[in-house]
Design an enzyme around this catalytic site. Sequence first.
Site, PDB file in Angstrom:
ATOM      1  N   GLU A  21       0.760  -1.074  -0.278  1.00 16.80           N
ATOM      2  CA  GLU A  21       0.132  -0.286  -0.308  1.00 16.80           C
ATOM      3  C   GLU A  21       1.385   0.858   0.448  1.00 16.80           C
ATOM      4  OE1 GLU A  21      -3.828  -0.519   2.294  1.00 16.80           O
ATOM      5  OE2 GLU A  21      -3.177   1.191   3.288  1.00 16.80           O
TER       6      GLU A  21
ATOM      7  N   GLU B 201       1.830   1.357  -3.590  1.00 18.48           N
ATOM      8  CA  GLU B 201       1.174   1.600  -4.187  1.00 18.48           C
ATOM      9  C   GLU B 201       0.986   3.455  -4.022  1.00 18.48           C
ATOM     10  OE1 GLU B 201      -2.665  -0.315  -3.960  1.00 18.48           O
ATOM     11  OE2 GLU B 201      -3.574   1.113  -5.222  1.00 18.48           O
TER      12      GLU B 201
ATOM     13  N   CYS C 266      -8.154  -2.296   4.148  1.00 12.97           N
ATOM     14  CA  CYS C 266      -7.844  -3.092   4.815  1.00 12.97           C
ATOM     15  C   CYS C 266      -9.007  -3.182   5.548  1.00 12.97           C
ATOM     16  CB  CYS C 266      -6.659  -2.979   6.320  1.00 12.97           C
ATOM     17  SG  CYS C 266      -5.619  -2.354   5.987  1.00 12.97           S
TER      18      CYS C 266
ATOM     19  N   SER D  47      -6.899   2.018  -2.054  1.00  8.92           N
ATOM     20  CA  SER D  47      -5.583   1.248  -2.716  1.00  8.92           C
ATOM     21  C   SER D  47      -6.318  -0.434  -3.068  1.00  8.92           C
ATOM     22  CB  SER D  47      -4.405   0.955  -1.719  1.00  8.92           C
ATOM     23  OG  SER D  47      -4.082  -0.377  -1.556  1.00  8.92           O
TER      24      SER D  47
ATOM     25  N   LYS E  63     -14.536 -10.184   8.124  1.00 11.24           N
ATOM     26  CA  LYS E  63     -14.550 -10.992   7.710  1.00 11.24           C
ATOM     27  C   LYS E  63     -14.416 -12.187   7.963  1.00 11.24           C
ATOM     28  CE  LYS E  63     -10.390  -7.930   8.421  1.00 11.24           C
ATOM     29  NZ  LYS E  63      -9.514  -7.673   7.556  1.00 11.24           N
TER      30      LYS E  63
ATOM     31  N   GLU F 242     -15.486 -11.332   4.672  1.00  2.86           N
ATOM     32  CA  GLU F 242     -14.985 -11.239   3.810  1.00  2.86           C
ATOM     33  C   GLU F 242     -14.132 -12.633   2.910  1.00  2.86           C
ATOM     34  OE1 GLU F 242     -10.760 -10.280   4.987  1.00  2.86           O
ATOM     35  OE2 GLU F 242     -10.290  -8.701   3.481  1.00  2.86           O
TER      36      GLU F 242
ATOM     37  N   GLU G  74     -13.077 -13.703  -4.954  1.00  3.93           N
ATOM     38  CA  GLU G  74     -11.638 -13.537  -5.624  1.00  3.93           C
ATOM     39  C   GLU G  74     -10.741 -13.754  -4.760  1.00  3.93           C
ATOM     40  OE1 GLU G  74     -14.205 -10.911  -4.901  1.00  3.93           O
ATOM     41  OE2 GLU G  74     -13.840  -9.636  -3.823  1.00  3.93           O
TER      42      GLU G  74
ATOM     43  N   CYS H 268     -10.140  -1.456  14.858  1.00  2.00           N
ATOM     44  CA  CYS H 268     -10.294  -2.742  14.791  1.00  2.00           C
ATOM     45  C   CYS H 268     -11.062  -3.189  16.731  1.00  2.00           C
ATOM     46  CB  CYS H 268      -9.192  -3.974  14.576  1.00  2.00           C
ATOM     47  SG  CYS H 268      -9.190  -3.354  12.841  1.00  2.00           S
TER      48      CYS H 268
END
Lengths: 128, 489, 584
Positions: free
Chosen positions: C284, C287, C310, C330, C369, C372, C377, C514
């Site tokens: 990141e 980037e 994230c 990102s 999560k 996720e 993908e 978090c």
Amino acid sequence: MSKVKSFTDLKNLKSEYHKKQIFGTPAESLVQIKVGMATCGIASGAKEIKKFLIEECEHQAIDAEIKQTGCLGYCYAEPMVEVQLPDSEPVVFGYVDKKRAKSIIENYIIQGEEIEGEIPISFKTIND
Amino acid sequence: MTDTKKQIRIALRNCGLIDPEQIEDYIAQDGYFALGKCLTEYTQDQTIAEIKESGLRGRGGGGFPTGLKWEITKNVEADQKFVVCNADEGDPGAFMDRSILEGDPHSVLEAMAICGYCIGADKGLIYIRAEYPLAIERLKIAIKQAREFGLLGNDILGTGFNFDIELRYGAGAFVCGEETALIHSMEGLRGEPTFKPPFPSVSGYMGKPTNVNNVETFASVPVIINKGAGWFNKIGTEKSKGTKVFALAGKINNVGLVEVPMGTTLREVVYDIGGGIVNGKEFKSVQTGGPSGGCLTKDFLDTPIDYDNLVAAGSMMGSGGMIVMDEDDCMVSIAKFYLEFTLEESCGKCTPCRIGNKRLHEILEKITEGNGTEEDIDRLKVLSNVIKDTSLCGLGQSSPNPVLSTIANFEDEYLAHVKDGKCPAGQCKSLLRYDIIEDLCTGCTLCFRNCPVGAITGERRAPHFIDQSLCIKCGVCFEKCKFDAITLT
Amino acid sequence: MDTINLIIDNKPIVVKKGTTILEAASSIGVQVPTLCHMKLDDLNIENKPGGCRVCVVEVEGRRNLAPACCTDVHEGMVVNSHSIRAINARRTVMELILSDHPADCLICAKSGDCELQDMAQQLGIRKIHYPGEQSHYREDTSPAIIREIDKCIMCRRCEMMCNEVQTVGVLSAINRGFDSVVSPAFEMNLDHSECTYCGQCVAVCPTGALTEVDDTGKVIRALSDPAKTVIVQTAPAVRAALGEEFEMEPGTLVTGKLVSALRRLRFDHVFDTDFAADLTIMEEGTELLNRLGKHLAGDKDVKLPILTSCCPAWVKFFEHQFPEMKEIPSTARSPQQMFGSIAKTYFAEKLGVERENLVVVSIMPCVAKKYECGRDEFKVNGNPDVDHVITTRELAALIKLSNIDFKTLPNEDFDNPLGESTGAGVIFGTTGGVIEAAVRTAYEIHTKKELPRLDFDELRGMDGIREATIDFDGLPIKIGIAHGLGNARKLLEDIQAGKSEFHAIEIMSCPGGCIGGGGQPYHHGNAEILKKRQMAIYQEDKNKTLRKSHENPHIIKLYEEFLGEPMSEKAHHLLHTEYFDRTE
């Protein structure tokens, strides 16, 4: 209609409209008929009665103005029709179906006879 | 009808007189004169003083002094304010607001403009239930005409005062008659009340000071201005001035809308105006105040009707529903009926109203089904009082009124249900009992042949019997018997 | 008058105007019970619909009882918080709530951690005098959250979180009266809605109406399968909160015990998501510098600011709400997914294990999560990079289930190579941490100089939106931080309107980041707990010898042995992702 520009204009307008109307002072030969056309009246068939009255007055060549109005509060007796003959106090008829409407025209308006089912006016107005 | 002139029509003055779709008719009746008078002759404070002087109180049920409300809203500093007309008439059986909007829409528009002038608002909103299509139609026509005449819009009557009105539609939720819920609904949120304060006068629609009045309240305003506060406050009682429109319904001969001076007795309304009880039956109770009101007995018939007397009697003015009951009405069932309405209409936000009313209803159901106990009556009372004490809004706080007032005034009927297993009015089917009187039964078998569930047994020409465990109380045997041999207890 | 004199329970007191009865009472040690009310100080989060009516108190001269949580005090007010009238009403209200609540406490996920249960005890409810019909609704299961709304008590906290704080707008009250309940519109399933699975509804639900999907069973099954190698990664915020589940003080760091417990649960390798966080910074950060370089070179098409990626709930949020901006964040995968991807390639190769036989388990402070790891993908031939995700709470349950006395565990270290991390990876656990970690690396790469300091206090804190300008040796880098999706929305709308001047923005869905995740031990409305966790995270960073991601020796080695360099083709394939327009 152009906008009313001032309170004075409004007052003048009122006099004009008031003259055209016959509240309490009927025009010479005109029969004033009002049909109660709030939801309660319409639900009881007032639309048909109004249509019938218009057709019948035309048919009988009665010089009448037939208009809609709101609810007089006598729900139990809907549809209601108020008739004001020239030079007379208005009279209210309740439970008007086509038969009674015919009778109102033929007996009350044309013959000038009293007919049954007249609803007495049970209230004072703000001007009483 | 002994006296035909007990009514005075103020709020309903033009209903039945003018064509509501012709602004000319309204103007001919001094329409918009009050607005003209305020704009040209009165200051804001003078107008408010006139309304205060008149003693007009909110006709939607709360009875809050209208002039004071206007004054409070006027005194809040804000860049924008709103006038809202509460036309979310929701009490079962009440339709005076609809009648006014259908019969005389301009009177409401005019009064809203006057209110806007007083509080400093240039925008009015009418919150009207979508189930009133005719009223909506006539309001739309009226607004259009008033704009064409320059009686709404900018620079009204050349005075520089701007005021316009829009309609907002409600989906018929009873609780949206509560002003904070109404405002939420107009804002596109769920129609549920919030805690007051802040009152809408301080923070209302879009967080701006908002004056909310009911249709009937507004409809009275132009008359007060035109005829003067002194004329208006001569009508009525010491603390309740003017007239109130009631929707008379139930077991009464002349069902309809009546407008009577405050202080008229219930007896005058029920007998003189309402024409007494249908079929000459005996009057039992009159319920005022809509679903949250109370049931009053014949002892209250001579009570002059005003806000305070009705509350003192254990009921309320409400929006003016008045439902008359006769000897055939079971008061436990009546309480249950009203509670069903509140159950449906509760917004569900606070616990006591959401769950408490459900429990009250269940207990009432238990009683009407013949399974109640005396303890249940106590539980009804205790729970009702907690609901009144803890609910968030007026709907919840008043929802147990029908239960409490029927227990207070008709406890013997409750006791008859739970102690004797009888419904004195004969309305609670589960508590009915059909029996065959042996001596009168000829054994014709007519009842036997007509009973839909085979609950009747007996030999031909011998007395028959009803098996109570099978009987569904349909009453067919009672109707069919030619010898009056079947009793109903 | 700015102060108000009043009397509460016979005690005269002076408070500021605008104080509620509840606050005034609390200031003199009168704890009026509350249920629907919840206030997170410093986070600007308050729920006070005045709906439950448990907090009613008697006010002299008042017709009815007053809800303490939303009634302002007034001059001369006399309050009795425990008059017989108030107590009876409060208990009756509580009985009513319980009368419409399943009495399955013994087997409820929230048993022992349930505010309703606690309140029933506090009010001494021993009998329900008003039993009756209970409401029944369909249970709704999604990839992350279970709605068992028979247990909903209409406190509306979830609704407030979903609408006011997160501005996701999925949950709202529906139906009327007894049937009222909080639900997605038209009672649709959560997985058909725009729910981001941030889990803040779960975090504030006082009862068992909203809970995470329980995946502990899957983990136990994997651990007992001899054919599988089962490895675990644990997110930074977990170590700052897990102790609370074992009666340890909030803010206690339990990293060593956590590792020890995971080993006792028989995970084959105990790794650290912080390693992957360091890896995230490499990608990141690079980037960011690439985009920045192009921008400075005058490239008009380059998308700035760059947004962190994230947080899976945040990703799902912009896919639903701002799909036209999906090129801005990102492309770097989240640390969890980077870990899974590296584990099932690089590490699997090292072990000589087929990816099908390598099971990756995550311990996360987060319920999103769970969703996720199931995204298509992040699968190779149907096999996910991360197999199972359990929350901090589920891990605690698993530890208890496995007869492990957590408090007496020794401290142990993570395994290598995927267990090595720097302080930069640790601070991913709090709001502001990701961007601070990125700054530490990007600065040194860009300026080729050593940072004069490592602690960026200007990026820390609890304010919902924060901004700071960091001097990259003469180049001012403007940084924005938002936590809570409502705050994120504001920054996004600025970007949309072309008003944003930031170069980089960190976004975390959960208030606090978090540490305040939907899978953490319940804070029950105590914001102090979140702050203590945050302090613990910064402490862990301070304790580390290495505090910059690019200095992590195993990261350096990973690039040398496997990935080449940041943003290489291989890195792109394994560590980056794409976003989807979910408005259709």
